[in-house]
Design an enzyme around this catalytic site. Structure first.
Site, mmCIF file in Angstrom:
data_model
loop_
_atom_site.group_PDB
_atom_site.id
_atom_site.type_symbol
_atom_site.label_atom_id
_atom_site.label_comp_id
_atom_site.label_asym_id
_atom_site.label_seq_id
_atom_site.Cartn_x
_atom_site.Cartn_y
_atom_site.Cartn_z
ATOM 1 N N HIS A 26 -22.364 -36.953 40.826
ATOM 2 C CA HIS A 26 -23.160 -35.998 40.045
ATOM 3 C C HIS A 26 -24.507 -35.803 40.734
ATOM 4 O O HIS A 26 -24.959 -34.664 40.918
ATOM 5 C CB HIS A 26 -23.340 -36.533 38.623
ATOM 6 C CG HIS A 26 -24.134 -35.635 37.724
ATOM 7 N ND1 HIS A 26 -23.680 -34.397 37.305
ATOM 8 C CD2 HIS A 26 -25.362 -35.793 37.146
ATOM 9 C CE1 HIS A 26 -24.597 -33.840 36.519
ATOM 10 N NE2 HIS A 26 -25.621 -34.669 36.414
ATOM 11 N N HIS A 51 -30.237 -41.365 36.590
ATOM 12 C CA HIS A 51 -30.381 -40.406 37.690
ATOM 13 C C HIS A 51 -31.622 -39.548 37.441
ATOM 14 O O HIS A 51 -32.283 -39.680 36.404
ATOM 15 C CB HIS A 51 -29.115 -39.556 37.873
ATOM 16 C CG HIS A 51 -28.776 -38.661 36.717
ATOM 17 N ND1 HIS A 51 -28.380 -39.138 35.491
ATOM 18 C CD2 HIS A 51 -28.759 -37.299 36.604
ATOM 19 C CE1 HIS A 51 -28.126 -38.126 34.680
ATOM 20 N NE2 HIS A 51 -28.352 -37.008 35.326
ATOM 21 N N HIS A 54 -32.283 -36.240 37.060
ATOM 22 C CA HIS A 54 -32.382 -34.952 36.373
ATOM 23 C C HIS A 54 -33.370 -35.008 35.217
ATOM 24 O O HIS A 54 -33.467 -35.998 34.502
ATOM 25 C CB HIS A 54 -31.003 -34.507 35.881
ATOM 26 C CG HIS A 54 -30.109 -34.022 36.984
ATOM 27 N ND1 HIS A 54 -28.758 -33.863 36.840
ATOM 28 C CD2 HIS A 54 -30.387 -33.661 38.261
ATOM 29 C CE1 HIS A 54 -28.239 -33.424 37.977
ATOM 30 N NE2 HIS A 54 -29.204 -33.297 38.846
ATOM 31 N N HIS A 60 -24.553 -37.127 27.007
ATOM 32 C CA HIS A 60 -24.498 -35.871 26.252
ATOM 33 C C HIS A 60 -23.392 -35.884 25.214
ATOM 34 O O HIS A 60 -22.378 -36.566 25.376
ATOM 35 C CB HIS A 60 -24.241 -34.683 27.204
ATOM 36 C CG HIS A 60 -25.346 -34.412 28.160
ATOM 37 N ND1 HIS A 60 -26.356 -33.513 27.911
ATOM 38 C CD2 HIS A 60 -25.588 -34.916 29.402
ATOM 39 C CE1 HIS A 60 -27.179 -33.480 28.946
ATOM 40 N NE2 HIS A 60 -26.739 -34.321 29.856
ATOM 41 N N ASP A 108 -24.493 -39.199 33.441
ATOM 42 C CA ASP A 108 -23.712 -37.960 33.502
ATOM 43 C C ASP A 108 -22.541 -38.085 34.470
ATOM 44 O O ASP A 108 -22.089 -37.072 35.031
ATOM 45 C CB ASP A 108 -24.612 -36.796 33.919
ATOM 46 C CG ASP A 108 -25.511 -36.312 32.791
ATOM 47 O OD1 ASP A 108 -25.452 -36.887 31.688
ATOM 48 O OD2 ASP A 108 -26.294 -35.375 33.031
ATOM 49 N N ASP A 163 -33.559 -33.783 32.321
ATOM 50 C CA ASP A 163 -33.146 -34.056 30.940
ATOM 51 C C ASP A 163 -32.827 -35.533 30.715
ATOM 52 O O ASP A 163 -32.488 -35.934 29.597
ATOM 53 C CB ASP A 163 -31.957 -33.176 30.542
ATOM 54 C CG ASP A 163 -30.712 -33.415 31.366
ATOM 55 O OD1 ASP A 163 -30.834 -33.664 32.575
ATOM 56 O OD2 ASP A 163 -29.595 -33.363 30.803
ATOM 57 N N HIS A 164 -32.999 -36.348 31.758
ATOM 58 C CA HIS A 164 -32.825 -37.789 31.620
ATOM 59 C C HIS A 164 -34.112 -38.582 31.882
ATOM 60 O O HIS A 164 -34.195 -39.743 31.486
ATOM 61 C CB HIS A 164 -31.710 -38.279 32.546
ATOM 62 C CG HIS A 164 -30.355 -37.806 32.118
ATOM 63 N ND1 HIS A 164 -29.433 -38.623 31.512
ATOM 64 C CD2 HIS A 164 -29.790 -36.577 32.166
ATOM 65 C CE1 HIS A 164 -28.348 -37.915 31.220
ATOM 66 N NE2 HIS A 164 -28.550 -36.669 31.611
#
Length: 257
Positions: free
Chosen positions: A114, A56, A58, A169, A131, A60-61
């Site tokens: 998400h 996805h 985001h 995570h 996530d 942090d990915h």
């Protein structure tokens, strides 16, 4: 296609895992939120990057993708309907991703909730769930609806029990604390808390999990269980009639936990 790779976690940011799928010479990476730790690992192991997969959009990915692509102009796979820069191979449910350098072959699963078009990569006994499904938890519902997220979790729950679950995570111990609040009489949660606390005390990841273990302990996959329904009813002070309503209630509870 027979797999010839190992899956290695590389820590990134605060609590992210970048999953490195590697053999002796090549690697693919899933959800590289940061460039530096991935590059350090590839250089230390003398590996050539063969592909990048994102679940996805985001940061942090995918935050590490531009830096990796500057050095390795490789195929970059990710969800078709999300705002991801430099995506060379947009994918959606039913598509296949092949990384022949490491013998990897995945089916793409649509698992929105998400984010609007979140995907998972499933194949060769493993699912990379980003996530959406966590160990003993699930992601927040940011862009989708509770109905979408519940359906996405059901799609993952339907995979074989021995499927290895690689999520994004290290949230497991906190998730278990919440799961015990929802289902305090579940003996599998007591056992999981003990074993996962030992793993973390030794500095090791709690991942991968398995679909079977999630079905036994993850409250978000247990929305038809009487104890979970009762806890959701108590939280809302109302009688809930559908699993989606139970899911939405305990997701809201988790947000405030």
């Amino acid at each position: 296609m027979t797999s010839h790779y190992d899956v290695v976690p590389v820590r990134a940011l605060k609590d992210n895992y970048v999953w490195v799928l590697r053999n002796a010479t090549h690697a693919a990476v899933v959800d590289p939120g940061e460039t530096a730790p991935v590059l350090e690992y590839l250089r230390a192991e003398r590996l050539q990057l063969a592909a990048i997969l994102a679940t996805h959009h985001h940061r942090d990915h995918v935050g590490g993708v531009p830096g990796l692509l500057q050095l390795f102009p490789v195929p970059f796979y990710g969800p078709r309907d999300e705002p991801i820069a430099n995506l060379s191979h947009p994918v959606a449910g039913g598509d296949r991703v092949e990384v022949p350098e490491i013998g990897a072959s995945f089916e793409v699963l649509d698992i929105p909730g998400h984010t609007r078009a979140h995907v998972a990569y499933f194949g060769q006994g493993a699912v990379f769930s980003g996530d959406t499904l966590f160990a003993c938890g699930c992601g927040r519902v940011f862009e989708g609806t509770p109905e979408e997220m519940y359906a996405s979790l059901a799609r993952l729950e339907a995979l074989p029990d021995d499927t290895l679950v690689y999520c994004g995570h290290e949230y497991t111990l906190a998730n278990i604390d919440f799961a015990k609040a929802v289902e305090p009489q579940n003996p599998a949660l007591e056992e999981r808390q003990r074993s996962e606390a030992k793993v973390r005390a030794e500095g090791r990841p709690t991942l991968p999990s398995t679909i079977g273990r999630e079905k036994a302990t993850n409250p978000f996959l247990r929305c038809r269980e009487p104890a979970v329904i009762e806890s959701a009813n108590k939280y809302l002070g109302a009688r809930l009639s559908t699993p989606v309503q139970v899911f939405a209630a305990i997701r809201d509870w988790k947000n405030r936990f």
